[in-house]
Design an enzyme around this catalytic site. Sequence first.
Site, mmCIF file in Angstrom:
data_model
loop_
_atom_site.group_PDB
_atom_site.id
_atom_site.type_symbol
_atom_site.label_atom_id
_atom_site.label_comp_id
_atom_site.label_asym_id
_atom_site.label_seq_id
_atom_site.Cartn_x
_atom_site.Cartn_y
_atom_site.Cartn_z
ATOM 1 C CB CYS B 407 -0.961 -0.012 1.181
ATOM 2 S SG CYS B 407 -0.160 -0.149 2.772
ATOM 3 C CG HIS B 451 -4.310 0.999 4.206
ATOM 4 N ND1 HIS B 451 -3.717 0.204 3.255
ATOM 5 C CD2 HIS B 451 -5.303 1.673 3.557
ATOM 6 C CE1 HIS B 451 -4.311 0.386 2.095
ATOM 7 N NE2 HIS B 451 -5.283 1.287 2.246
ATOM 8 C CG ASP B 467 -6.889 2.731 -0.349
ATOM 9 O OD1 ASP B 467 -5.718 2.586 -0.768
ATOM 10 O OD2 ASP B 467 -7.378 2.038 0.566
#
Lengths: 317, 646
Positions: B407, B451, B467
């Site tokens: 991520c 994250h 995202d």
Amino acid sequence: MGVISSLKQRLFRWQSDGTTRFRLNQRRIFIVPTRGGLLFATALLVMLIGAINYNLALGHALVFLLAGLGMTGMVHSFRNLHGLLVTPGRSEAVFAGETAHFTLTLDNDRKQPRPALELGIAGEKSVAAAVDRLASSKINIPLLARRRGWLELPRIRLSTVYPLGLFVAWSYLQPAMRCLVYPQPLFSSLPPPRPTAQGGARSGEGGEEDFAGFRERQPADSPRHVAWKASARQNDEQGLLVKQFAGGAETELHFDWAATAGMASSEERLSLLTGWVISAANEGRRYGLEIPGQNIPPGSGEAHRRHCLEALALFPA
Amino acid sequence: MSTAAREAIDHAATPWLFGVAAITTAPHFLHQPGWLSAFAGLILLWGTWLWQGDRRLPGRWVLFLLVALGCAGILLEFHSLFGRDAGVAMLVMFMAMKLLELKSRRDAMVIVTLGFFLLLTHYFYAQGITTGLWLLGSLWLITAALIRLHGGPASPLRATLRYAASLVAQALPFMLLLYLLFPRISGPLWGLPQDAHAGKTGLSEQMAPGAIAQLVQSGDIAFRVRFDGPLPARDKLYWRGPVMENFDGQTWRQSPGRLAAEQIEALSLPVTYETTLEASEQRWLLTLDAPTGLPPETALNGRLTAYARQAISQRQRFRFAASLDFRFNVRESTGVLERNRALPAGLNPQTRALAVDWRNSGKTPAAIVNQALTLFAGRDFAYTLQPPLLGRNGIDDFLFRSKRGFCEHYAAAFVVLMRSAGIPARVVGGYQGGERNPLDGYLVIRQSDAHAWAEVWLDGRGWVRVDPTAVVAPARLENGIGDVLAAGEPLPAVLQLRSDMLRNLRYRWEALNNAWNQQILGYDSQSQRDLLSRLGLADTGWQNLAVLLAASCSLALAALAAWTMYNRPRHDPATRLWHKALRHLTRRQVNWAPWETPLTIAQRVRLEQPALGEAFDRVVEAYLQTRYAGATDNLKTLRAAVAHLP
């Protein structure tokens, strides 16, 4: 008397005539932390501050559980004495210089045992005791008899630090117990016998002339009578032997206060008389005792011996 | 008393003290350096050997030498003899050394006291349920050792252990009262040593390559959340941490300073929830976007990150409200926008060229965002915790060559693309998702849920969350990381439990732990006030608490004393039944007297109440049989006879 000690006297006052059996109750039992208990308390305080400072929830739990344990320990120490039955016993007479033993009986009518009790007189070595569940136990409290006469049992401290050692619970016992202390014997040769009414013919026989065998030594026997050679042949377990003499059983001895005039003090005179009584009794002879204020006609046997020794022990100083 | 303290320890009692030393020191072996554990262990063995052969204890010089060696080792290890960890190491050493000079009862009390401190200091590191059970077990052993030390000669082992257990059990009510009522003081009384909270893992306030990938491998719990209402949709569960605006080509960092207050336009009703944050040693909190209600002592910093006044150094609870649909800073200062377009000069030329292409083709910012997401959605990009190493132009390497990342790679690449295209963008660190424990309803967020995502500022819409990971690996958001990664990726063990039974067990264990944390460890001055107000005591100054505590403890003490000292009259069942029959007679107006024998009473009954006579005769008969014939069978007859009295 200082304020503290007078307060102590009042606080710890005995509340019994001391002759009968009595039960320890909360008014008789006192309890304070021991040195170990103070260390424990200090440690808890430090730990509490640490637990607060570092915000340790389990630290709080630990400190509080220990505090609870301390309180529980206090109750249980107290309980170890509470309800104990104390029965004053009797004590055997001893000679001055020997150790007197006072016997107390402790009864436990509870279903839990009472271990780790200590009984002692101030300044003396204490004795350990334990009473099993629903049982009783006899305790001998030793006390050195220094002087002749009545030895009163001083106040006894019955204490326990069981179970955790954080608190000491104690009670003062003052049973009305006394022990007769005979004068310290002084051994020397017996005075010559005096002719008796019925057996003057045999008056020539001396008390220490006719050897009649050995017997085991009693505490009251003079060291001078010990048969060292014969004793050495014995096993270790067996005690020393004393020569026994026959003869003179039929001659009466008369121990007269006046005959001891050569001694320095009246106490020494009493000692000498005591020594004579013991020697004569050991030899199984008949003897009489005459001291100022008391005249004991000749006799023999245990009761007579005790009578004579009592008279000597209680002779007014 | 003092003579008792100097008294030599019973030879048979010594192993108990070895046991006390071992049980209180053992948990520290998890945290202390290996050599110290070995040192303590060897000394324990030595002490045992000396005890077994009744050998002479080592002399003062040997002890002195050993202490000097131990201190030197601790100095080398911790560079200090004080402070938290070094202090604990010293305690461990002293405990070991004391075993070599164990002579009197006083030494034994010192060992026990050291044991208490060793137990206490272990709570710096752990306060879980097992630690609590260890506490109880240790105290049991210590109590037994104390009993053995002060109990005179050899009481049997089992009796000692049983008595110790009953003492500890009787202490528990006091603990409970003290725990609930002792006035709680929150916060440290003085400054904590520097290393007081060392070694915590968690999200950091900067993002270097690989930082989150490493964090994800920890199964530790970061925080727990309980929603007042239903659990929001999973793709709304973005727990916002620090916002990183400065990029040097490698690492993303927060920009210093506070900005003007946020303008938040809530588009939906707020949800409220309570967060229990584990110690993170950071000031920022983790809140659901966008926070609209904050607890006292916390504030937002202009980038929607909530901050506490002090670093979170212990587990702490916060209540928040959040609007899940919102607009945030539709009007943003040009300074902030400029800062979020800045890129280090000369790096990542290919990425820049691509973004400039997009911009020059006349696309709107929103279209460029979609373009970038489309790029990531392509088949080439893969999601992995073990990306290849990237060079100086890390973003170029990632976007055009390796195409494999986590991520943080996607968020960083996306933000660089946006900034290159002139769109203000920044990286947001935090956690995503969480796992709901069906047993207690708490949402558990682990370090493995860490994250990173991006935020772009679009004209008229303000800062919008984007995202990129959601495009690359949609399952990451839906099911958590465990379902996304291929087998063989380094994942925490807790997430690899695929079996339902094991998962269920884990839920149970975690719910139990959570209850322990919330109810027991989390009991503080606030919970104390709540409890007392529920008991109807509104005004609870510490004086009132002290009075209440003293009164309740005295009561408990009196109850304990009465219970342990009351000599229960031992009535056997036969006597009880007989007394019952006599009470029956009194009710029927038979004038029996206490001194009368059973047979006399029977006679009297026949005279005064002939109707009762026969039945009572049977009672008397059965009672006398039970009493004097000694057969236990008669008890049944007696019970029946008493029951049949008319």
